[in-house]
Scaffold this motif. Structure first.
Motif, PDB file in Angstrom:
ATOM      1  N   ASP A 660       0.882  -1.177   0.000  1.00 40.62           N
ATOM      2  CA  ASP A 660       0.000   0.000   0.000  1.00 40.62           C
ATOM      3  C   ASP A 660       0.909   1.214   0.000  1.00 40.62           C
ATOM      4  N   LEU A 661       0.683   2.111  -0.993  1.00 43.17           N
ATOM      5  CA  LEU A 661       1.577   3.273  -1.104  1.00 43.17           C
ATOM      6  C   LEU A 661       1.438   4.147   0.125  1.00 43.17           C
ATOM      7  N   ASP A 662       2.526   4.772   0.511  1.00 39.88           N
ATOM      8  CA  ASP A 662       2.488   5.707   1.646  1.00 39.88           C
ATOM      9  C   ASP A 662       2.344   7.119   1.074  1.00 39.88           C
ATOM     10  N   GLY A 663       1.455   7.850   1.659  1.00 39.67           N
ATOM     11  CA  GLY A 663       1.321   9.275   1.312  1.00 39.67           C
ATOM     12  C   GLY A 663       0.876   9.532  -0.117  1.00 39.67           C
ATOM     13  N   PHE A 664       0.016   8.673  -0.602  1.00 35.58           N
ATOM     14  CA  PHE A 664      -0.477   8.886  -1.974  1.00 35.58           C
ATOM     15  C   PHE A 664      -1.574   9.956  -2.006  1.00 35.58           C
ATOM     16  N   LYS A 665      -2.377   9.975  -0.981  1.00 28.80           N
ATOM     17  CA  LYS A 665      -3.519  10.898  -0.944  1.00 28.80           C
ATOM     18  C   LYS A 665      -3.091  12.350  -1.155  1.00 28.80           C
ATOM     19  N   PRO A 666      -2.000  12.809  -0.527  1.00 25.39           N
ATOM     20  CA  PRO A 666      -1.585  14.210  -0.721  1.00 25.39           C
ATOM     21  C   PRO A 666      -1.281  14.527  -2.201  1.00 25.39           C
ATOM     22  N   ASN A 668      -2.814  13.292  -4.795  1.00 27.06           N
ATOM     23  CA  ASN A 668      -4.159  13.552  -5.354  1.00 27.06           C
ATOM     24  C   ASN A 668      -4.644  14.924  -4.952  1.00 27.06           C
ATOM     25  N   HIS A 673      -6.639  14.362  -9.329  1.00 22.64           N
ATOM     26  CA  HIS A 673      -6.799  12.933  -9.584  1.00 22.64           C
ATOM     27  C   HIS A 673      -6.074  12.463 -10.838  1.00 22.64           C
ATOM     28  N   ASP A 677      -3.518   9.548 -11.079  1.00 23.91           N
ATOM     29  CA  ASP A 677      -3.632   8.404 -12.020  1.00 23.91           C
ATOM     30  C   ASP A 677      -2.303   8.165 -12.722  1.00 23.91           C
ATOM     31  N   ARG A 699      -3.366  -5.101  -9.259  1.00 20.83           N
ATOM     32  CA  ARG A 699      -3.795  -3.926  -8.465  1.00 20.83           C
ATOM     33  C   ARG A 699      -5.130  -4.298  -7.842  1.00 20.83           C
ATOM     34  N   GLY A 702      -7.433   1.364  -5.462  1.00 18.83           N
ATOM     35  CA  GLY A 702      -6.785   2.500  -4.807  1.00 18.83           C
ATOM     36  C   GLY A 702      -5.287   2.456  -5.010  1.00 18.83           C
ATOM     37  N   ASP A 703      -4.538   2.531  -3.937  1.00 16.49           N
ATOM     38  CA  ASP A 703      -3.072   2.477  -4.055  1.00 16.49           C
ATOM     39  C   ASP A 703      -2.534   1.172  -3.497  1.00 16.49           C
ATOM     40  N   LYS A 779       2.520  -0.286   8.287  1.00 14.56           N
ATOM     41  CA  LYS A 779       2.053   1.114   8.341  1.00 14.56           C
ATOM     42  C   LYS A 779       2.201   1.622   9.774  1.00 14.56           C
ATOM     43  N   LYS A 783       5.609   2.972   8.353  1.00  9.35           N
ATOM     44  CA  LYS A 783       5.578   2.949   6.874  1.00  9.35           C
ATOM     45  C   LYS A 783       6.954   2.677   6.261  1.00  9.35           C
TER      46      LYS A 783
HETATM   47  N1  LIG Z   1      -5.783   9.237  -8.560  1.00  6.99           N
HETATM   48  C1  LIG Z   1      -6.391   8.206  -8.038  1.00  6.99           C
HETATM   49  N2  LIG Z   1      -6.607   8.121  -6.737  1.00  6.99           N
HETATM   50  C2  LIG Z   1      -7.189   7.046  -6.176  1.00  6.99           C
HETATM   51  C3  LIG Z   1      -7.638   5.996  -6.973  1.00  6.99           C
HETATM   52  N3  LIG Z   1      -8.199   5.056  -6.139  1.00  6.99           N
HETATM   53  C4  LIG Z   1      -8.118   5.527  -4.880  1.00  6.99           C
HETATM   54  N4  LIG Z   1      -7.506   6.736  -4.889  1.00  6.99           N
HETATM   55  C5  LIG Z   1      -7.191   7.570  -3.766  1.00  6.99           C
HETATM   56  O1  LIG Z   1      -6.058   7.027  -3.094  1.00  6.99           O
HETATM   57  C6  LIG Z   1      -6.079   7.430  -1.772  1.00  6.99           C
HETATM   58  C7  LIG Z   1      -5.755   6.243  -0.931  1.00  6.99           C
HETATM   59  O2  LIG Z   1      -5.936   6.533   0.388  1.00  6.99           O
HETATM   60  P1  LIG Z   1      -4.869   6.285   1.500  1.00  6.99           P
HETATM   61  O3  LIG Z   1      -4.145   4.997   1.232  1.00  6.99           O
HETATM   62  O4  LIG Z   1      -5.579   6.418   2.783  1.00  6.99           O
HETATM   63  O5  LIG Z   1      -3.911   7.510   1.296  1.00  6.99           O
HETATM   64  P2  LIG Z   1      -2.414   7.617   1.738  1.00  6.99           P
HETATM   65  O6  LIG Z   1      -2.113   9.037   1.639  1.00  6.99           O
HETATM   66  O7  LIG Z   1      -1.598   6.733   0.879  1.00  6.99           O
HETATM   67  O8  LIG Z   1      -2.444   7.087   3.190  1.00  6.99           O
HETATM   68  P3  LIG Z   1      -1.505   6.075   3.819  1.00  6.99           P
HETATM   69  O9  LIG Z   1      -1.685   4.800   3.158  1.00  6.99           O
HETATM   70  O10 LIG Z   1      -1.915   6.028   5.222  1.00  6.99           O
HETATM   71  O11 LIG Z   1      -0.136   6.625   3.624  1.00  6.99           O
HETATM   72  C8  LIG Z   1      -7.451   8.000  -1.542  1.00  6.99           C
HETATM   73  O12 LIG Z   1      -7.352   9.421  -1.491  1.00  6.99           O
HETATM   74  C9  LIG Z   1      -8.248   7.627  -2.751  1.00  6.99           C
HETATM   75  O13 LIG Z   1      -9.245   8.605  -3.078  1.00  6.99           O
HETATM   76  C10 LIG Z   1      -7.445   6.087  -8.377  1.00  6.99           C
HETATM   77  O14 LIG Z   1      -7.798   5.201  -9.165  1.00  6.99           O
HETATM   78  N5  LIG Z   1      -6.800   7.193  -8.819  1.00  6.99           N
END
Ligand SMILES: Nc1nc2c(ncn2[C@@H]2O[C@H](COP(=O)(O)OP(=O)(O)OP(=O)(O)O)[C@@H](O)[C@H]2O)c(=O)[nH]1
Length: 793
Positions: A660-666, A668, A673, A677, A699, A702-703, A779, A783
């Protein structure tokens, strides 16, 4: 489709080419000989005796098809044709072996006086020098410089070359002209040269005769053959006959007659007459025989009159002429010894005989007229007569009935009756064409137009007209003709045209093969789908399209279905001319004739490449993640299940690496988005690059990503694999769309499942669940790390 198939069953040489054509060629090529000379009349067999004016070997291929044609038109009757010279014809008639006689007019009259023949049922329309001719006449020729021969009256004392005195065009017609002018035939020395007429022409040109009698059309035919010397000849006393294309010195007489014997069933004779009249010049039969067709029977009385006047056998003992001649030759003696009594006796005998002949002729005329009326009724024709000077039209009952009326309902009738009922567009065309025909001086004309039926629908009419009488200056006085209802034929033609257009325009490929599976017809869609043009495939076997993708069993099933069910349907892969394969949906049907013998195979097929492609894409998208193209959750479960089962059999271990990616949400949140992607795609690519070929990277959503690594040695081995993936993720990524570089890490949980694990523990859900838990542990532990758990059963 039925219409399409029926269209395909026939080759396009001519719409509805008769089935006997093949037989023509078989016969011609096998060189079948004439029939045996004596054949008794069989029940259900109709025998035509045709006068053999040329060797049988020449007549056979040209005229035998007439029998086949009539057989086809009159089902249930076997039609035979025999080629007989004059003596053989006489014998055959005596033995009652014939049902119909087809012969030249003079021969017909000769036979009629000797036998019980009925009236003619059709008259031949010959084709001479490319022109339709239903009449013939005689020509008197001399060399140009023989100006002493200007008129018939100049012939006594001269030598005249003739083919023979039994011929109509070569003698009787000219002889009649002489007799009519009171010229004694024995005042002329006739030189009989025998056939052909060329001999007469040569004798006149070479000066062996002062003049010559030939049939109409001979001069023109010699001229067309390039015999320039005919220009040295002059036609004496030329008579112009409107619409007749050749030079003539005499009146015109009808062409060959098809005559029915009295025993022939009336209905059968009508059907044969109708079939003959229906022949078209472009029919193969007409072309083989070199004729234009047949027309309604002409009046052959004029032929008999010419023969009687010319004393052609069997009229060579006509008392009228012999007594007159006797009187002329022995005038002095007759006057000297003749008594009034003798004169009265001779005159009485002459009157009696003439009366008897007249009665006989009138009886025959009435019989012929009756027969003609029967024929008209049999052909379902409606008659009309137009007396131009009186502006009067007479329509027959059938004319009105064809349109659903009685004659009384249409009274008073005039040309306006026709105009009111005829389609306005057709009417204008027909009248314009008639004006043209009349101006050109033609004797016969025909047209097709629609007339309104009483019930409201249109009836297609085929009109055949003829100018019967003209004024002295050539203006038409009496026109007669018939109407035939050809609605059915028109409908068939339209249907056929429609089917043909469908055949040409459809996107469905059509291929027709013959009984030995050689391609005989294809449509444009065939070329579009296979790449082959007609020139490249016609006459070849469809095997040329085979791709080699199907085994023997496939083709065995195909042929079994065709033989058993008459049809095969399925998917087949053929090879395009360019080499690539084309999947096709195909139906092959067997077409058999009435006896069950295979005539054709018809293959109808569509190119299903696109559908196949679509199915592949749908299947792919059902098992793959749209964004990264990696296997999705469903496929991951499949693959993991397979890997675990194989590992158990192979006594090896499977590692499941859950990321699971770390810090992907920021990312986005900061760049949007679309940029997120792009980052997911790039990282997926990188991970794919470090995962072994046989392993699966999926996959989950999400991430979250999962690697299934096969045949791992132990936990260290699995950790090393996870570290490689982690390192790939950790490399900086330049995001073009955002114009920035980011660097991410991932939290990874790794489970190694040994072959000793219980079935329950080795279920995909169980293994993935454990890896998921370990990923969370990573995590929680801060992480960017790998947490491995040794599998404890
Ligand atoms: N761009 C994009 N974003 C996605 C997709 N699927 C899920 N997400 C986003 O990926 C994020 C995943 O959430 P988290 O894993 O909680 O975010 P994070 O910042 O990586 O948190 P940690 O895992 O705790 O580090 C969410 O914001 C989703 O909205 C997608 O297909 N494309």
């Amino acid at each position: 489709m039925r219409a399409l198939l029926s269209l395909l069953r026939f080759r396009p040489t001519r719409p509805c080419l008769p089935g006997w054509l093949g037989a023509v060629f078989v016969l011609v090529f096998l060189g079948a000989g004439a029939l045996s000379p004596v054949e008794a009349r069989e029940p259900n067999t109709l025998t035509i005796g045709m006068f053999a004016y040329r060797p049988v070997s020449v007549l056979e291929p040209a005229w035998r098809p007439l029998a086949w044609y009539l057989q086809e038109q009159v089902p249930g009757v076997h039609v035979n044709i025999r080629f007989l010279d004059q003596d053989a014809m006489t014998r055959a008639l005596e033995r009652d072996e014939l049902d119909l006689v087809f012969t030249n007019p003079a021969h017909y009259i000769t036979l009629r006086t000797q036998n019980q023949l009925s009236g003619a049922i059709a008259t031949l329309v010959a084709l001479e020098e490319g022109k339709a001719v239903s009449q013939l006449g005689g020509v008197l020729i001399r060399r140009k410089e023989r100006t002493d021969i200007q008129r018939w009256q100049d012939l006594p004392g001269k030598v005249v070359a003739v083919t023979g005195t039994q011929y109509l065009g070569g003698y009787a017609t000219q002889a009649k002209e002489l007799v009519q002018r009171g010229i004694a035939l024995d005042s002329i020395e006739f030189k009989r040269l025998g056939n052909p007429h060329d001999k007469v022409v040569a004798a006149v040109l070479e000066g062996q005769a002062d003049a010559g009698f030939i049939r109409t059309g001979i001069l023109e035919s010699l001229h067309a053959e390039g015999k320039a010397e005919v220009a040295d000849l002059e036609v004496v006393e030329p008579v112009s006959h409107s619409g007749f294309p050749f030079k003539a010195s005499t009146a015109l007489y009808p062409e060959w007659a098809m005559v029915a014997l009295p025993h022939l069933d009336r209905d059968l004779s009508r059907r044969i007459s109708a079939a003959l009249l229906a022949l078209e010049p472009e029919d193969v039969l007409s072309q083989l025989a070199g004729i234009h067709g047949f027309t309604i029977p002409a009046d052959y009385q004029s032929v008999q009159e010419a023969m009687m006047a010319a004393r052609v056998p069997p009229f060579d003992k006509a008392p009228t002429v012999s007594i007159r001649e006797f009187a002329r030759q022995h005038a002095a003696a007759v006057i000297a010894v003749g008594s009034i009594l003798l004169t009265v006796m001779i005159a009485s005998a002459w009157v009696l005989r003439t009366n008897r002949r007249l009665n006989l002729a009138q009886g025959r005329l009435a019989q012929e007229r009756q027969r003609l009326e029967d024929i008209i009724e049999g052909t379902n024709a409606g008659t009309w007569e137009w007396y131009v000077a009186e502006d009067r039209i007479v329509y027959g009952r059938r004319w009105a009935a064809m349109l659903g009326y009685t004659l009384e309902e249409l009274e008073p009738v005039s040309l306006d009756t026709w105009k009111t009922l005829t389609h306005p567009v057709d009417q204008q065309e027909v009248l314009a064409q008639l004006d043209k025909d009349l101006a050109a001086g033609v004797d016969a004309f025909e047209s097709e137009f629609r007339m309104r039926h009483k019930a409201g629908h249109w009836v297609w009419i085929h009109n055949l007209g003829r100018i019967i009488r003209r004024t002295e200056d050539g203006k038409p006085l009496l026109l007669t003709g018939i109407h035939l209802d050809v609605t059915e034929r028109k409908r068939n033609e339209e249907e056929r045209a429609l089917s043909h257009s469908v055949f040409l325009r459809t996107h469905t490929g059509v291929m027709v093969t013959d009984e030995s599976n050689r391609i005989v017809q294809i449509n444009p869609a065939f070329t579009e789908i296979t790449g082959y043009t007609p020139e490249e495939v016609l006459g070849k076997s469809p095997d040329m399209l085979a791709s080699g993708e199907h085994d023997e069993a496939f083709y065995r099933k195909l042929w079994n279905d065709l033989e058993g069910k008459g049809e095969w349907e399925g998917e087949i892969i053929n090879r395009h001319k360019n080499g690539h394969t084309v999947p096709e949906r195909m139906t092959i049907s067997v077409v058999r004739d009435g006896d069950g013998a295979i005539q054709h195979y018809i293959g109808v097929f569509t190119d299903i490449s696109l559908q196949k492609q679509l199915v592949r894409e749908l299947q792919h998208s059902a098992h793959h993640d749209l964004l990264t193209g990696l296997p999705n959750r469903a496929l991951l479960y499949d693959r993991l299940g397979l890997a675990l089962a194989q590992a158990r059999r192979a006594r090896s271990s499977v590692a499941v690496i859950f990321l699971d990616l770390d810090g992907f949400k920021p990312v986005n949140d900061t760049y949007g988005h679309v940029v997120g992607d792009e980052l997911l795609r790039r990282l997926a690519q990188r991970m794919r690059g470090v995962v072994r070929d046989g392993d699966t990277l999926a996959r989950l959503g999400g991430d979250e990503f999962v690697v299934v690594a096969n045949a791992v040695a132990d936990e260290e081995d699995a950790t090393a694999c996870a570290e490689r993936v982690l390192a790939a993720i950790g490399e900086p990524v330049t995001l073009k769309m955002a114009g920035t570089t980011v660097r991410l890490s991932a939290s990874v949980g790794v489970v190694v499942c040994p072959p000793t694990a219980s079935e329950e523990d080795a279920l995909p859900e169980a293994v993935l669940g454990r890896a998921d838990v370990l990923m969370y542990e990573a995590k929680r532990a801060g992480k960017a790390r790998v947490v491995v758990q040794r599998f404890v059963p």
